[in-house]
Write a protein that holds these residues in place. Structure first.
Motif, PDB file in Angstrom:
ATOM      1  N   GLU A 575      75.885   6.445  -1.724  1.00  0.00           N
ATOM      2  CA  GLU A 575      74.866   7.000  -2.610  1.00  0.00           C
ATOM      3  C   GLU A 575      75.248   6.789  -4.075  1.00  0.00           C
ATOM      4  OE1 GLU A 575      72.305  11.122  -2.765  1.00  0.00           O
ATOM      5  OE2 GLU A 575      74.471  11.269  -2.455  1.00  0.00           O
ATOM      6  N   ILE A 578      74.834   3.114  -5.094  1.00  0.00           N
ATOM      7  CA  ILE A 578      73.440   2.721  -5.298  1.00  0.00           C
ATOM      8  C   ILE A 578      72.982   3.092  -6.701  1.00  0.00           C
ATOM      9  CG2 ILE A 578      71.052   3.230  -4.621  1.00  0.00           C
ATOM     10  CD1 ILE A 578      72.081   3.496  -1.720  1.00  0.00           C
ATOM     11  N   ARG A 582      72.487   0.403  -9.854  1.00  0.00           N
ATOM     12  CA  ARG A 582      71.118   0.261 -10.358  1.00  0.00           C
ATOM     13  C   ARG A 582      71.080   0.509 -11.871  1.00  0.00           C
ATOM     14  NH1 ARG A 582      67.626   4.079  -7.376  1.00  0.00           N
ATOM     15  NH2 ARG A 582      67.282   2.414  -5.876  1.00  0.00           N
ATOM     16  N   LEU A 605      68.859  -2.521  -3.090  1.00  0.00           N
ATOM     17  CA  LEU A 605      69.178  -1.128  -3.462  1.00  0.00           C
ATOM     18  C   LEU A 605      68.049  -0.186  -3.064  1.00  0.00           C
ATOM     19  CD1 LEU A 605      70.745  -1.723  -6.998  1.00  0.00           C
ATOM     20  CD2 LEU A 605      71.946  -0.983  -4.950  1.00  0.00           C
ATOM     21  N   GLU A 609      68.442   2.815  -0.397  1.00  0.00           N
ATOM     22  CA  GLU A 609      68.145   4.203  -0.776  1.00  0.00           C
ATOM     23  C   GLU A 609      67.135   4.822   0.181  1.00  0.00           C
ATOM     24  OE1 GLU A 609      66.863   6.692  -4.767  1.00  0.00           O
ATOM     25  OE2 GLU A 609      66.209   4.612  -4.541  1.00  0.00           O
ATOM     26  N   TYR A 628      77.273  -0.316   2.575  1.00  0.00           N
ATOM     27  CA  TYR A 628      78.015  -0.444   1.317  1.00  0.00           C
ATOM     28  C   TYR A 628      78.485  -1.888   1.135  1.00  0.00           C
ATOM     29  CZ  TYR A 628      81.653   0.189  -2.208  1.00  0.00           C
ATOM     30  OH  TYR A 628      82.427   0.069  -3.330  1.00  0.00           O
ATOM     31  N   LEU A 631      75.680  -4.299   0.145  1.00  0.00           N
ATOM     32  CA  LEU A 631      75.340  -4.238  -1.280  1.00  0.00           C
ATOM     33  C   LEU A 631      76.459  -4.817  -2.138  1.00  0.00           C
ATOM     34  CD1 LEU A 631      73.813  -0.632  -1.455  1.00  0.00           C
ATOM     35  CD2 LEU A 631      72.571  -2.790  -1.457  1.00  0.00           C
TER      36      LEU A 631
END
Length: 685
Positions: A575, A578, A582, A605, A609, A628, A631
């Motif tokens: 979390e 992200i 961003r 992303l 989310e 994770y 990303l």
């Protein structure tokens, strides 16, 4: 090497201490508190132990178990059960062995845990706290328990420590542990033939009031008398305040908090804080928002009103003092100092009553909250084979006399009082019995009428086998080594048969015998050990099979708790990643990502989310790691470019700085050379 660990197992809070760095340190917990709430809670996924249990107590009141040390080793049918059950918010049930257990919901399923398991859960938690804080191995522990604990309760606490993966080297009376802390660090104690210093220790904690009279000399202490009121403590004051406000709110706000466990618990917690405020102030306000039915409550309480509420309790203050002095065969005038420990001794009216009972001012040499844990840590260090500690000898006393009985096989007594009430322990006694074969022995309290109500007389039983009677003899002498060990547990240390043998010994020469006189010998009969016997004990300790089963269950729950914690940590990491990525993608990372990369990463992303707050809200650890890494495969590449550029800037800045410093140094050296040259020219002229 194991670091010695001392645990003051409190009813409301527990204190942890270790012996290290040539001293005793109190260990802070994960939120830097020096005391850890003695709570075990159960949730939809895992357990909430210590601070976490306290945080979730109000919202999880029916699945949170406190007052752990009050139900350890207690029978469901014990007279104290009705009193203790008033202080529990979880459901107490009878276990298969007629003891007390708590019925709770863990991971959506109903479970019943006995008192040994509950205590082991908490001890395991504090063990883990000490390990993480000290980065040391924690194997040995000394647990401080109330002086009124029975033999069964001491065995149960020892078993709980074993279930938690610890070796209980000693179970010590809590006030005795505090006295050890006093005796070890006091530098002005009498020595040799000087009169001992008599110190009274008064300990009033959350649930228990104990008074012990101690005699101190340098390097040693002896307990002279101990008395207690095991239903007198801070929780009685908290309950009195809560009940007062429950009545007031019923009339004033038309709400009954007794019908709502969560509301009652909130008021109880606030009442505890109010009590502490009244220890320093004569009056205090009481305000709580939305206690129940969206009703806010407001009131106040004065110190005088509190003392009136607990007047029946205050009338019992002097009884333990009187009883302890009587057992020690002393008067208040014989006591040199009165030391108070325990949080409840901060209440002004209690301090005044105790001071009046002894007729002298009170001392607070010791830290009232930490003295017991520090003493327990020192005692654990005494038992350590690798640490050298300051020599200190201490002896406690038997509260009740203990007798041993055996099979009547010959014409002799079949029982004997071995450890008298008021005698010291640890101690060892050797008795000789004439036996015709294998036999059993049992230990029991001598005078059941003097025991606290509900305490059974039986302590332990032993089967002694391997007795062989010589041919032609009717019986054989058997030596039995009886011991009350340092934890106050009664055991048979050894049993063996003996027989007589004839040996030659030198006859002592008379004083006026010539130097060349020949030695003479005579034949004497000596009793010597013949055969060691097998002793099988039947005590309150868990058998190996049951103990191993509980250890396996605790290890499984610990592993599940650890997995849940790691999963939650991975979820939070995802979390955080992200939102951080961003935010930086449109700022510092912007020049280092192409338009296509930005579009692709923002889309990843957004999907991550959405997944995190939908189907991934309650996922497994592996999926959070996978998301994770998915990303990070692109995000970390962009971040790497940014870090490389930043490093390049740092290197350039460092090079410019070094060049500037070199230029300054060159200029300085040139100026220095010029000045030296001018000085030489001036000298020539």
């Amino acid at each position: 090497m194991s670091t010695p660990f001392g645990l003051d197992l409190g009813n409301n809070n527990s204190v942890l201490a270790v012996a290290r760095n040539r001293g005793i340190d109190v260990v802070v917990n994960e939120v830097s508190n020096r005391a850890t709430p003695s709570l075990v809670g159960f949730g939809p996924k895992n357990r909430y132990l210590g601070e976490t249990g306290k945080t979730k107590e109000t919202s999880n009141v029916k699945n949170t178990v406190g007052n752990l040390k009050r139900i350890v080793g207690l029978d469901y049918a014990h007279p104290d059960f009705s009193t203790e059950s008033e202080y529990f918010t979880s459901k107490l049930v009878k276990t298969d062995d007629e003891k007390i257990g708590a019925e709770v919901r863990l991971a959506g399923e109903k479970h019943t845990f006995n008192a040994t398991q509950l205590a082991a859960m908490f001890i395991g938690k504090v063990k883990n706290t000490v390990q993480q804080e000290t980065k040391a191995n924690i194997n040995d522990v000394c647990v401080a328990v109330p002086a009124w604990y029975t033999e069964e309760q001491r065995y149960t606490i020892a078993d709980a420590a074993r279930v938690a993966g610890l070796n209980p080297v000693r179970i010590v009376n809590d006030v005795t542990a505090a006295a050890v802390s006093y005796g070890v660090f006091k530098t002005d104690l009498p020595e040799g033939e000087e009169k001992p210093r008599i110190v009274a220790f008064v300990d009033i904690g959350h649930s228990t009031y104990t008074c012990s009279i101690m005699a101190f000399k340098k390097g040693e202490l002896k307990v002279l008398g101990t008395a207690y009121d095991k239903h007198f403590g801070g929780r009685n004051f908290d309950r009195a305040i809560t009940e007062h406000f429950a009545d007031e709110f019923k009339g004033k706000y038309k709400i009954d908090i007794r019908e709502n466990p969560k509301a009652y618990n909130r008021v109880l917690t606030a009442s505890e804080k109010l009590k502490k405020v009244l220890s320093a102030n004569t009056a205090a306000p009481f305000n709580l928002e939305s206690v129940m039915n969206d009703v806010d409550v407001s009131s106040q309480l004065t110190r005088d009103e509190l003392e009136e509420l607990v007047k029946p309790l205050l009338e019992r203050v002097t009884e333990p003092v009187t009883n302890a002095l009587a057992q020690a065969k002393l008067t208040p005038e014989d006591v040199d100092f009165v030391e108070i420990i325990g949080g409840t001794t901060r209440i002004p009216t209690l301090k005044n009553s105790i001071s009046e009972a002894f007729g002298k001012p009170l001392s607070t040499t010791l830290n009232q909250d930490e003295a017991i844990a520090k003493g327990a840590a020192f005692i654990c260090a005494i038992h350590s084979p690798t640490l050298r500690v300051r020599p200190f000898k201490f002896e406690d006393i038997h509260p009740f006399s203990v007798s041993y009985s055996w099979d009547k096989q010959v014409e002799e007594e079949d029982h004997m009082e071995v450890f008298a009430a008021g005698s010291t322990f640890p101690s060892t006694k050797l008795i000789t019995l004439n036996r015709t074969g294998d036999f059993t022995m049992a230990a029991q309290y001598t005078n059941i009428d003097q025991l606290p109500k509900g305490t059974g007389a039986d302590i332990a039983k032993w089967e002694i086998t391997g007795v062989e009677v010589p041919e032609g003899e009717e019986s054989v002498p058997v030596k039995v080594v009886l011991r009350c060990d340092p934890s106050g547990l009664h055991i048979i240390e050894e049993a063996y048969t003996v027989h007589d043998i004839k040996v030659q010994e030198v006859v002592p020469l008379p004083a006026d015998a010539p130097e060349d006189a020949e030695p003479e010998f005579r034949e004497v009969t000596k009793t010597v050990k013949k055969d060691s016997l097998t002793v099988v004990a039947h005590t309150f300790a868990l058998d190996d099979k049951t103990l191993n089963e509980l250890i396996e269950k605790e290890n499984a729950m610990f592993a599940k708790d650890k997995l849940v914690a790691e999963t939650e940590d991975r979820k939070n990491t995802l979390e955080e990643y992200i939102y951080t990525l961003r935010g930086k993608l449109d700022e510092e990372y912007a020049p280092f990502a192409s338009g296509a990369e930005k579009t692709k990463l923002k889309d990843m992303l957004a999907k991550a989310e959405e997944w995190l707050y939908d189907e991934g809200y309650d996922s497994i650890k592996a999926k959070y790691i996978a998301k994770y890494e998915e990303l990070a495969s692109l995000g970390n590449m962009i971040r790497g470019r940014y870090l490389a550029k930043e490093e390049e800037k740092k290197q350039a800045l460092r090079a410019n700085k070094e060049a500037s410093q070199m230029a300054d140094l060159s200029a300085k050296l040139a100026a220095q050379r010029k000045a030296e040259a001018e000085a030489k020219e001036n000298a020539k002229e």
